[in-house]
Design an enzyme around this catalytic site. Structure first.
Site, PDB file in Angstrom:
ATOM      1  N   HIS A   1     -90.655  47.653  17.919  1.00 15.95           N
ATOM      2  CA  HIS A   1     -89.857  47.451  19.127  1.00 15.95           C
ATOM      3  C   HIS A   1     -90.790  47.140  20.290  1.00 15.95           C
ATOM      4  CE1 HIS A   1     -86.370  47.829  21.709  1.00 15.95           C
ATOM      5  NE2 HIS A   1     -87.101  48.552  22.542  1.00 15.95           N
TER       6      HIS A   1
ATOM      7  N   MET B   1     -81.637  41.437  13.513  1.00 17.91           N
ATOM      8  CA  MET B   1     -80.697  41.673  14.604  1.00 17.91           C
ATOM      9  C   MET B   1     -79.398  42.311  14.116  1.00 17.91           C
ATOM     10  SD  MET B   1     -82.684  40.715  16.905  1.00 17.91           S
ATOM     11  CE  MET B   1     -81.622  40.871  18.337  1.00 17.91           C
TER      12      MET B   1
ATOM     13  N   ASN C   1     -93.324  38.193  13.426  1.00 15.79           N
ATOM     14  CA  ASN C   1     -93.928  39.427  12.918  1.00 15.79           C
ATOM     15  C   ASN C   1     -94.074  39.376  11.400  1.00 15.79           C
ATOM     16  OD1 ASN C   1     -94.796  41.487  14.841  1.00 15.79           O
ATOM     17  ND2 ASN C   1     -92.695  41.438  15.605  1.00 15.79           N
TER      18      ASN C   1
ATOM     19  N   ARG D   1     -70.455  46.755   8.225  1.00 16.57           N
ATOM     20  CA  ARG D   1     -71.882  47.047   8.161  1.00 16.57           C
ATOM     21  C   ARG D   1     -72.310  47.595   6.795  1.00 16.57           C
ATOM     22  NH1 ARG D   1     -74.077  51.002  12.644  1.00 16.57           N
ATOM     23  NH2 ARG D   1     -72.806  49.588  13.889  1.00 16.57           N
TER      24      ARG D   1
ATOM     25  N   GLY E   1     -89.313  34.917  12.681  1.00 16.12           N
ATOM     26  CA  GLY E   1     -90.195  35.582  11.733  1.00 16.12           C
ATOM     27  C   GLY E   1     -91.649  35.642  12.152  1.00 16.12           C
TER      28      GLY E   1
ATOM     29  N   GLU F   1     -97.984  43.592  19.015  1.00 18.35           N
ATOM     30  CA  GLU F   1     -97.061  43.919  17.920  1.00 18.35           C
ATOM     31  C   GLU F   1     -97.658  43.558  16.570  1.00 18.35           C
ATOM     32  OE1 GLU F   1     -92.974  42.590  18.228  1.00 18.35           O
ATOM     33  OE2 GLU F   1     -93.151  42.498  20.403  1.00 18.35           O
TER      34      GLU F   1
END
Length: 205
Positions: A110, A91, A15, A66, A13, A175
């Site tokens: 990304h 992920m 970011n 999913r 975590g 980022e």
């Protein structure tokens, strides 16, 4: 009224932490992180969120298809009435169903200058390829991997003294700044998406 941000993460975590700091410091004004969701139990990012007093939800994804999983996540996001969803080291690939529920409301960061080096280990890919400039990209999420319209990119020179670890560390620093910048752009509005391009509209008096 503050705009409500939901964060999805799977790991440490970093970011998320940078976003939380930017919100707290007013660098992302008129916004709040309303919920942090992880697909992995024991994710350090969840612990960091709890330490900040942010609501969290852990929804284990193992063994679930999913879309079945994504419907559970969407229900929590709807419960917290989020305006924007930020992926922060999440992920999992999102199902088309999920993306369609939140059009142009899901952001991802990304660690490469897309469309170069999509997918996993992007920094290592860039280093091995021998590029002289690397960087990061914040983009809208669509049904394809690392594909949606680009909002912000930041460049990082690749030094002769670099290895993939030092390069990744410098990209990560960019980022953190790029994500806050992109969120401000999206929350402020005043843009349109033309094809895969985000175009800022001229301000009207």
């Amino acid at each position: 009224m503050n705009k409500r941000i939901g964060v999805l993460l799977s790991g440490r975590g970093s970011n998320f932490e940078a976003l939380a700091e930017s919100v707290a410091a007013g660098r992302i004004p008129n916004a709040e992180i309303s919920v942090v969701i992880s697909n992995r139990e024991g994710a350090p990012g969840i612990q960091r969120a709890e330490a900040r007093g942010i609501k969290t939800s852990v929804i284990p994804s193992k063994g679930l298809e999913r879309e079945v999983y994504d419907r559970q996540v969407a229900a929590v996001l709807d419960e917290h009435q989020v305006d924007l969803i930020c992926l922060a080291g999440y992920m999992r690939l999102l199902s088309p169903w999920f993306v369609q529920q939140f059009p142009h409301r899901i952001l991802n960061i990304h660690p490469s200058l897309l469309p170069a080096f999509p997918g996993l280990e992007a920094q290592e890919q860039a280093f091995v390829y021998g590029v002289k400039v690397a960087g990061c990209t914040v983009h809208f999420v669509d049904e394809e991997l690392d594909h949606g319209a680009i909002i912000v990119q930041r460049t990082v020179p690749v030094l002769d003294t670099d290895d993939e670890h030092t390069l990744a560390a410098r990209i990560l620093g960019q980022e953190h700044m790029a994500y806050s910048e992109a969120i401000n752009i999206v929350l402020a509005g005043g843009y349109e998406i033309a094809g895969r391009r985000l175009v800022k509209l001229p301000r009207t008096r």
